[in-house]
Design a protein around this motif. Structure first.
Motif, short mmCIF file in Angstrom:
data_model
loop_
_atom_site.label_atom_id
_atom_site.label_comp_id
_atom_site.label_asym_id
_atom_site.label_seq_id
_atom_site.Cartn_x
_atom_site.Cartn_y
_atom_site.Cartn_z
N PHE A 177 -15.54 -27.46 1.05
CA PHE A 177 -16.97 -27.22 1.16
C PHE A 177 -17.71 -28.54 1.28
O PHE A 177 -17.30 -29.55 0.74
N VAL A 179 -21.83 -29.83 1.01
CA VAL A 179 -23.23 -29.51 0.79
C VAL A 179 -24.06 -30.25 1.84
O VAL A 179 -24.01 -31.48 1.92
N GLU A 365 -25.49 -32.11 -3.28
CA GLU A 365 -24.33 -32.94 -2.96
C GLU A 365 -23.81 -33.65 -4.20
O GLU A 365 -22.60 -33.68 -4.45
N TYR A 368 -22.27 -31.08 -6.63
CA TYR A 368 -20.91 -30.70 -6.24
C TYR A 368 -19.91 -31.79 -6.63
O TYR A 368 -18.85 -31.51 -7.18
N ALA A 446 -23.95 -25.43 0.17
CA ALA A 446 -22.54 -25.67 0.46
C ALA A 446 -22.09 -24.70 1.55
O ALA A 446 -22.32 -23.49 1.45
#
Length: 505
Positions: A177, A179, A365, A368, A446
């Motif tokens: 994934f 973001v 970001e 994550y 994401a």
């Protein structure tokens, strides 16, 4: 030889046109290619533009530079084939078709039929070919329009798939994934360049939310500040800065105990007790010192004779790491064992907010990154993203399912009030990115992506750069070297819905 025309009657554009007519009459470009066919090949790749728009200054400038390079190599004894190309995939084409057909969502595409949608996209990719050819030829560039290539050609797509397969066979491809700035209007992530094209000053809610600590003897709660209430249903962690000092304070009126960064204590609101029949109101605490502005004074602060906060404890941010807290929502209870705890990272600063940042890894970001580093989620496993491609909450978010995230802010704030978790409510006017095509607010989201594991081969790339001849030479050791040093894994699937499906048609 004709006399050179001088004075006011001389026209550069007319002289240029004479040269262009001469080149056309003697087929200069074709003749050059025929005469150099036996010479060593100089390979030239021209990145193709979209044909759904007219050429602009950037195209003309880059095309002129390319023409200079290829002419120079031809004069140096090389055979230089130059084919023009057209980029037929991606958002520009899809966006034009979506506007033409009134398509608003992924379901509209499916209802229409993928085959028909793809045909509509194919039908417009050469809309402005004639205008492009006129402009490019007028600039004097030698390039072959008759033998052009298109990225929708099966042969071209097969080459791309072959390259991707080579990377996959070498273990350099994985699914994860990323973001990214996401347009809910166009249903696709945007590049950082596109994100910067349309900023607007907007007013958003700025709220403080309490996160009660599990088992704390004073029933203390960490206080986080956010301007995106819609991300709170997906909260999985709180982040502090290990190097900052934090304080535990008790509000004298209500007895509530909060934990915030020491330098941000002045941002906490205070309850004003009833005086002369006045109702309870909210007021920001003003903490000041003649010696050190913004640092808490170790005594009870007074405001109009009303007690504010009592200092209970000071400690470093590192001592908070690992502490568990009570989540606001139970939508992600399956993560309870690893989530809903405090982590630390230096991206948390004390220049705004409370020094405590709420983390929703699907929508930030840094969120994550720190949640992966802390083991709350795994990089190589599916991440639950509770917002669909249209920017609406999925069924997982039961209380707000189907609501557009920005529209749900007010409802979420009311939910926090009812649960007693809203500490302060305000507004902030700030510069916020909007999609430059659909003019809808961007969100960070994401998206599932295929990655090329660039970090695995970083040393090899740096070594290849040392063996590359650069013009100008400083690019080699400075700009490109520094870029490679900081290279991250490359997300190669930042594409629109139709682009992905065009390969399956």
């Amino acid at each position: 030889m004709e006399d050179v025309c001088e004075g006011k009657d001389f026209s550069f554009p007319k002289e240029e046109e004479k040269i262009l007519h001469l080149w056309e009459s003697i087929q200069a470009f074709k003749t050059q290619l025929e005469r150099t066919a036996h010479l060593p090949e100089y390979v030239f790749y021209d990145g193709p533009p979209f044909a759904t728009g007219l050429p602009h200054y950037g195209h003309i400038l880059a095309g002129t530079i390319k023409d200079v390079v290829t002419r120079y190599q031809s004069m140096n004894g090389h055979h230089v084939t130059r084919r023009f190309g057209w980029d037929c995939h991606g958002l520009p084409v899809e966006h034009e078709i979506d506007k033409k057909l009134g398509i608003k969502s992924r379901d509209d595409v499916l209802a229409m039929g993928i085959d028909r949608y793809n045909e509509e996209c194919r039908s417009i990719v050469t809309t402005y070919v004639k205008e492009w050819e006129e402009v490019v030829n007028r600039t004097g560039r030698w390039i072959d329009f008759r033998n052009d290539y298109k990225t929708m050609d099966p042969q071209f797509m097969e080459v791309i798939w072959w390259v991707f397969a080579q990377l996959y066979d070498k273990g350099l491809v994985y699914r994860g994934f990323k973001v990214m700035p996401y347009s809910t209007g166009c249903k696709t992530p945007l590049s950082n360049f596109e994100t910067g094209l349309n900023y607007k000053n907007v007013s958003d809610p700025a709220i403080m939310v309490s996160f009660p600590i599990v088992g704390d003897p004073d029933n203390a709660a960490l206080v986080a500040w956010t301007t995106t209430p819609w991300t709170l249903p997906s909260n999985l962690a709180l982040c502090v800065n290990s190097d900052l000092q934090y304080v535990k304070v008790r509000e004298k009126v209500t007895g509530a105990v909060f934990i915030v960064a020491e330098s941000r204590l002045s941002e906490l609101p205070i309850k004003k007790a009833k005086e002369d029949g006045l109702v309870v109101s909210m007021k920001k605490l003003s903490v000041s010192s003649s010696e050190n502005k913004g640092v808490i004074i170790d005594k009870v602060q007074k405001t109009k004779g009303i007690d504010s906060y009592e200092l209970l404890q000071k400690f470093s941010g590192s001592s908070l790491v690992g502490i568990k807290y009570k989540p606001i929502f139970d939508y992600f209870s399956e993560f309870a064992e690893s989530a809903f705890c405090v982590v630390a990272d230096n991206y948390v600063t004390d220049d705004s907010g409370t020094g405590v940042v709420h983390c929703a890894p699907a929508f930030g970001e840094d969120d994550y990154r720190v949640c992966v580093a802390a083991g709350i989620i795994k990089k190589d496993e599916d991440l639950v993203v509770a917002v669909d491609s249209d920017g609406r909450f999925t069924k997982k978010i039961l209380d707000f399912s189907g609501r557009y995230v920005k529209d749900a802010d007010k409802d979420i704030i009311n939910f926090l009030k009812e649960k007693g978790r809203l500490i302060n409510l305000g507004n902030i006017t700030h510069s916020y990115p909007f999609c430059w095509r659909s003019d809808t607010p961007l969100i960070y989201k994401a998206v599932p992506s295929w990655f090329v594991a660039v970090e695995k081969i970083k040393d090899q790339l740096l070594e290849c750069n040392k063996q590359t001849y650069w013009v100008p030479d400083y690019v080699k050791d400075k700009r490109f070297h520094n870029w490679l040093e900081n290279a991250r894994d490359w997300a190669v699937s930042r594409v629109g819905f139709g682009e992905l499906l065009s390969y399956m048609d």
